[in-house]
Design a protein around this motif. Structure first.
Motif, mmCIF file in Angstrom:
data_model
loop_
_atom_site.group_PDB
_atom_site.id
_atom_site.type_symbol
_atom_site.label_atom_id
_atom_site.label_comp_id
_atom_site.label_asym_id
_atom_site.label_seq_id
_atom_site.Cartn_x
_atom_site.Cartn_y
_atom_site.Cartn_z
ATOM 1 N N MET A 1 -17.974 -12.455 -21.748
ATOM 2 C CA MET A 1 -17.473 -13.814 -21.984
ATOM 3 C C MET A 1 -16.074 -13.986 -21.374
ATOM 4 S SD MET A 1 -19.890 -15.200 -23.636
ATOM 5 C CE MET A 1 -19.564 -16.576 -24.736
ATOM 6 N N LEU A 2 -15.917 -15.079 -20.654
ATOM 7 C CA LEU A 2 -14.656 -15.331 -19.965
ATOM 8 C C LEU A 2 -13.863 -16.429 -20.666
ATOM 9 C CD1 LEU A 2 -16.229 -15.583 -16.391
ATOM 10 C CD2 LEU A 2 -15.063 -13.590 -17.335
ATOM 11 N N SER A 3 -12.569 -16.247 -20.698
ATOM 12 C CA SER A 3 -11.707 -17.329 -21.178
ATOM 13 C C SER A 3 -11.540 -18.349 -20.052
ATOM 14 C CB SER A 3 -10.341 -16.775 -21.568
ATOM 15 O OG SER A 3 -9.639 -16.424 -20.402
ATOM 16 N N ILE A 4 -10.966 -19.473 -20.380
ATOM 17 C CA ILE A 4 -10.775 -20.499 -19.352
ATOM 18 C C ILE A 4 -9.813 -19.992 -18.266
ATOM 19 C CG2 ILE A 4 -8.845 -21.753 -20.435
ATOM 20 C CD1 ILE A 4 -10.304 -24.363 -19.596
ATOM 21 N N GLY A 5 -8.868 -19.150 -18.653
ATOM 22 C CA GLY A 5 -7.934 -18.572 -17.684
ATOM 23 C C GLY A 5 -8.641 -17.622 -16.723
ATOM 24 N N ASP A 6 -9.577 -16.820 -17.257
ATOM 25 C CA ASP A 6 -10.374 -15.939 -16.399
ATOM 26 C C ASP A 6 -11.140 -16.768 -15.370
ATOM 27 O OD1 ASP A 6 -9.587 -13.756 -17.948
ATOM 28 O OD2 ASP A 6 -11.317 -13.920 -19.285
ATOM 29 N N LEU A 7 -11.787 -17.784 -15.855
ATOM 30 C CA LEU A 7 -12.578 -18.648 -14.984
ATOM 31 C C LEU A 7 -11.685 -19.239 -13.897
ATOM 32 C CD1 LEU A 7 -15.576 -19.499 -15.120
ATOM 33 C CD2 LEU A 7 -14.843 -21.602 -16.217
ATOM 34 N N SER A 8 -10.513 -19.660 -14.312
ATOM 35 C CA SER A 8 -9.560 -20.245 -13.384
ATOM 36 C C SER A 8 -9.173 -19.246 -12.288
ATOM 37 C CB SER A 8 -8.315 -20.683 -14.160
ATOM 38 O OG SER A 8 -7.291 -21.052 -13.280
ATOM 39 N N ARG A 9 -8.828 -18.031 -12.687
ATOM 40 C CA ARG A 9 -8.436 -17.026 -11.696
ATOM 41 C C ARG A 9 -9.573 -16.701 -10.738
ATOM 42 N NH1 ARG A 9 -5.138 -15.596 -15.866
ATOM 43 N NH2 ARG A 9 -6.844 -14.628 -17.020
ATOM 44 N N ARG A 10 -10.800 -16.667 -11.261
ATOM 45 C CA ARG A 10 -11.905 -16.250 -10.402
ATOM 46 C C ARG A 10 -12.374 -17.346 -9.447
ATOM 47 N NH1 ARG A 10 -15.964 -12.001 -13.108
ATOM 48 N NH2 ARG A 10 -14.610 -11.185 -14.744
ATOM 49 N N THR A 11 -12.090 -18.581 -9.759
ATOM 50 C CA THR A 11 -12.579 -19.658 -8.895
ATOM 51 C C THR A 11 -11.456 -20.357 -8.133
ATOM 52 O OG1 THR A 11 -12.386 -21.246 -10.702
ATOM 53 C CG2 THR A 11 -14.532 -20.195 -10.398
ATOM 54 N N GLY A 12 -10.209 -20.116 -8.564
ATOM 55 C CA GLY A 12 -9.117 -20.837 -7.938
ATOM 56 C C GLY A 12 -8.978 -22.278 -8.416
ATOM 57 N N VAL A 13 -9.690 -22.626 -9.475
ATOM 58 C CA VAL A 13 -9.564 -23.973 -10.049
ATOM 59 C C VAL A 13 -8.603 -23.905 -11.228
ATOM 60 C CG1 VAL A 13 -10.808 -25.869 -11.164
ATOM 61 C CG2 VAL A 13 -11.931 -24.525 -9.373
ATOM 62 N N GLU B 1 -19.703 -17.994 -19.471
ATOM 63 C CA GLU B 1 -20.481 -16.878 -18.955
ATOM 64 C C GLU B 1 -20.761 -17.085 -17.451
ATOM 65 O OE1 GLU B 1 -24.193 -16.818 -21.070
ATOM 66 O OE2 GLU B 1 -23.524 -18.397 -22.434
ATOM 67 N N ARG B 2 -21.529 -16.148 -16.914
ATOM 68 C CA ARG B 2 -21.754 -16.117 -15.481
ATOM 69 C C ARG B 2 -22.237 -17.460 -14.902
ATOM 70 N NH1 ARG B 2 -20.592 -12.423 -12.422
ATOM 71 N NH2 ARG B 2 -20.036 -11.371 -14.357
ATOM 72 N N GLY B 3 -23.155 -18.080 -15.608
ATOM 73 C CA GLY B 3 -23.701 -19.345 -15.112
ATOM 74 C C GLY B 3 -22.623 -20.405 -14.897
ATOM 75 N N ASP B 4 -21.651 -20.421 -15.811
ATOM 76 C CA ASP B 4 -20.559 -21.390 -15.685
ATOM 77 C C ASP B 4 -19.710 -21.092 -14.458
ATOM 78 O OD1 ASP B 4 -21.047 -22.797 -18.215
ATOM 79 O OD2 ASP B 4 -20.481 -20.896 -19.136
ATOM 80 N N LEU B 5 -19.537 -19.807 -14.199
ATOM 81 C CA LEU B 5 -18.776 -19.381 -13.024
ATOM 82 C C LEU B 5 -19.434 -19.920 -11.753
ATOM 83 C CD1 LEU B 5 -16.337 -17.456 -12.499
ATOM 84 C CD2 LEU B 5 -17.987 -15.613 -12.195
ATOM 85 N N GLU B 6 -20.741 -19.776 -11.690
ATOM 86 C CA GLU B 6 -21.448 -20.239 -10.496
ATOM 87 C C GLU B 6 -21.378 -21.755 -10.357
ATOM 88 O OE1 GLU B 6 -25.353 -18.538 -10.781
ATOM 89 O OE2 GLU B 6 -24.501 -16.505 -10.697
ATOM 90 N N ARG B 7 -21.545 -22.427 -11.476
ATOM 91 C CA ARG B 7 -21.498 -23.876 -11.384
ATOM 92 C C ARG B 7 -20.114 -24.360 -10.971
ATOM 93 N NH1 ARG B 7 -23.676 -28.555 -15.410
ATOM 94 N NH2 ARG B 7 -25.622 -27.820 -14.519
#
Ligand code: ZN
Ligand code: ZN
Ligand code: ZN
Ligand code: ZN
Lengths: 138, 138
Positions: free
Chosen positions: B1-13, B41-47
DNA sequence: TTAAATTCCTCTAGAGACTAGAGCATTTCG
DNA sequence: CGAAATGCTCTAGTCTCTAGAGGAATTTAA
């Protein structure tokens, strides 16, 4: 003396936009009729045409504000006006370059899809999911 | 499970942008931790990567919303996706054409001024005052 | 001259795609 | 355990207008 509607018809600038320019300090606050309506004269017409033309060329409000204030000092050197125009030209050129990159990428993507298959195989959708399929950066 | 900050770092958003996309209905409302923080989760990352790539290509939010909803029906034909991409390509090309006209006009204007005379004689100022000096329309 | 039609006034809100900040809560790490 | 980092919601600001509400002034026609 022209009403705001007259000014609008003669310059092609909409009435609310004229009021907006006044608020932004591009047009001096107009004289008013007894009933508080704006009344303009020839000078205002010319200034509004100037603003309109500058907007049409893509200059933003603050650049136009500067240009107007420069034009009120006719004996000063024109280096600042030149710089404003050159900077804008540069910005336009950069925007064109960016858009050309987008155009190439989009043309490539669209050319791979004939619009006649299932979404799961669609190149448009797949290339949006995966920047690795792109030729360049954007 | 990713926090919003993790998601941000991984996508640049950026983080607020992710929340904005959720609000606009591009991302499903995320699950929450016990303390009410978003968990992905992963699916959100891809989207989110899909959304980011589409934005980088200049598609607007409502087009992306349509594309996402299309991609949720993998067996439907892809004609709509194709149309969205083609329309956008067309819009990009039109924007390029407009900017090229501006570029020509601005280049002409700037070339007439060496930045070394008085405002009252400055071609930049004069050509803003008088569209008649221009070569084309804009 | 008076009624109707048109234009005008100010003020507020909305468009698009975010971004910044306030004030407070949760999570992580040493 | 306590501090630092990260997260939460909500509001407001960016830019250049545009639309609409509710009311006042002006112009035109009967
Ligand atoms: Zn396709
Ligand atoms: Zn790409
Ligand atoms: Zn000059
Ligand atoms: Zn011109």
């Amino acid at each position: 003396m022209l009403s705001i509607g007259d000014l609008s018809r003669r310059t092609g600038v909409k009435v609310p936009t004229i009021r907006y320019y006044e608020q932004m300090g591009l047009l001096a606050a107009a004289e008013r009729s007894e009933g508080n309506q704006r009344r303009y004269e020839r000078g205002d017409l010319e200034r509004l045409a100037f603003i309109r033309h500058a907007r049409d060329l893509g200059l933003d409000i603050s650049a136009i504000r500067e240009l107007i204030s420069l034009s009120e000092h006719p004996n000063q050197p024109c280096a600042d006006a030149d710089r404003i125009a050159s900077d804008h030209l540069k910005a336009v050129r950069e925007k064109i370059e960016k858009l050309k990159k987008l155009e190439q990428e989009l043309a490539r993507i669209v050319s791979h899809c004939d619009g006649d298959h299932a979404i799961e195989d669609c190149y448009v959708i797949r290339s949006l999911s995966d920047h690795g399929l792109c030729d360049g950066e954007h």
